[in-house]
Scaffold this motif. Structure first.
Motif, PDB file in Angstrom:
ATOM      1  N   LEU A  80      78.160  10.089  20.813  1.00  0.00           N
ATOM      2  CA  LEU A  80      77.854  11.402  20.248  1.00  0.00           C
ATOM      3  C   LEU A  80      78.474  11.489  18.855  1.00  0.00           C
ATOM      4  O   LEU A  80      79.677  11.265  18.681  1.00  0.00           O
ATOM      5  CB  LEU A  80      78.414  12.498  21.145  1.00  0.00           C
ATOM      6  CG  LEU A  80      78.104  13.942  20.783  1.00  0.00           C
ATOM      7  CD1 LEU A  80      76.601  14.188  20.776  1.00  0.00           C
ATOM      8  CD2 LEU A  80      78.771  14.869  21.784  1.00  0.00           C
ATOM      9  N   ARG A  87      75.234  15.664  24.786  1.00  0.00           N
ATOM     10  CA  ARG A  87      75.997  15.293  25.986  1.00  0.00           C
ATOM     11  C   ARG A  87      75.071  14.801  27.102  1.00  0.00           C
ATOM     12  O   ARG A  87      75.411  13.889  27.854  1.00  0.00           O
ATOM     13  CB  ARG A  87      76.840  16.465  26.456  1.00  0.00           C
ATOM     14  CG  ARG A  87      78.036  16.706  25.568  1.00  0.00           C
ATOM     15  CD  ARG A  87      78.979  17.760  26.153  1.00  0.00           C
ATOM     16  NE  ARG A  87      79.952  18.121  25.153  1.00  0.00           N
ATOM     17  CZ  ARG A  87      79.915  19.246  24.433  1.00  0.00           C
ATOM     18  NH1 ARG A  87      78.969  20.141  24.624  1.00  0.00           N
ATOM     19  NH2 ARG A  87      80.838  19.482  23.531  1.00  0.00           N
ATOM     20  N   GLN A 106      74.110  11.380  26.130  1.00  0.00           N
ATOM     21  CA  GLN A 106      75.316  10.547  26.215  1.00  0.00           C
ATOM     22  C   GLN A 106      75.549  10.081  27.654  1.00  0.00           C
ATOM     23  O   GLN A 106      75.818   8.906  27.901  1.00  0.00           O
ATOM     24  CB  GLN A 106      76.513  11.348  25.716  1.00  0.00           C
ATOM     25  CG  GLN A 106      77.808  10.582  25.651  1.00  0.00           C
ATOM     26  CD  GLN A 106      78.938  11.482  25.130  1.00  0.00           C
ATOM     27  OE1 GLN A 106      79.007  12.663  25.440  1.00  0.00           O
ATOM     28  NE2 GLN A 106      79.805  10.898  24.324  1.00  0.00           N
ATOM     29  N   ARG A 107      75.425  11.007  28.599  1.00  0.00           N
ATOM     30  CA  ARG A 107      75.641  10.657  30.012  1.00  0.00           C
ATOM     31  C   ARG A 107      74.566   9.700  30.520  1.00  0.00           C
ATOM     32  O   ARG A 107      74.867   8.720  31.192  1.00  0.00           O
ATOM     33  CB  ARG A 107      75.648  11.918  30.877  1.00  0.00           C
ATOM     34  CG  ARG A 107      76.940  12.697  30.803  1.00  0.00           C
ATOM     35  CD  ARG A 107      76.996  13.798  31.839  1.00  0.00           C
ATOM     36  NE  ARG A 107      75.897  14.745  31.754  1.00  0.00           N
ATOM     37  CZ  ARG A 107      75.881  15.827  30.988  1.00  0.00           C
ATOM     38  NH1 ARG A 107      76.914  16.108  30.225  1.00  0.00           N
ATOM     39  NH2 ARG A 107      74.852  16.638  30.990  1.00  0.00           N
TER      40      ARG A 107
END
Length: 155
Positions: A147, A137, A140-141
């Motif tokens: 993901l 995560r 991903q951000r």
């Protein structure tokens, strides 16, 4: 400062890897000799000038290693395109801003991929489910990454 890990600073990376693991978080018994052999092979390929490997460290102003990243490519068997596969992204947990260290390492890795005509990277995690999902995560951000989940079985 981001710089390549070379012959005379591999010991720092090995010591940081040892410090960052407690032997239980991988789900299997870690074989230090196997990992060191693989890590040294990446350093050797990097020294030979291969664009298909990258072994870099993030160093503070006193030249102390805060974290390192090792990666090598594989060829996607669906498209024949190279993918830079992050093998390790290890940080010193005593350092206060590890997110910044990870960003700097990943930014350098993605710049390396782009410089050599690549387009894709991937990062996997062998840690516990929660730690792996947090890592995913986080990436991903920061990198607008997708993901995916993988499975591991024991026979």
């Amino acid at each position: 400062m981001i710089k390549k890990i070379e012959d005379n600073n591999v010991l720092e990376a090995i010591q940081l890897m040892d410090k960052s693991t407690d032997g239980k978080q991988y789900g299997y018994d870690r074989n230090e000799a196997v990992w060191i052999k693989f890590f040294l092979s990446l350093v050797e390929k990097q020294k030979e000038g291969s664009p298909h490997v990258l072994v870099i460290g993030d160093y503070d102003n006193e030249n102390k290693l805060r974290g390192f990243l090792s990666a090598s490519t594989f060829r996607n068997y669906y498209t024949e395109e190279y993918v830079m596969d992050v093998k390790d992204c290890i940080v010193d947990h005593d350092h206060k801003n590890n997110a910044f260290v990870v960003y700097r390492l990943f930014d350098a890795m993605t710049a390396h991929v782009k410089e050599h005509g690549g387009k894709y990277w991937r990062a996997d995690s062998i840690r516990s489910e929660q730690e792996a999902m947090d890592y995913g995560r986080f990436l991903q951000r920061r990198y607008n990454a997708e993901l995916h989940v993988s499975m591991r079985g024991v026979v």
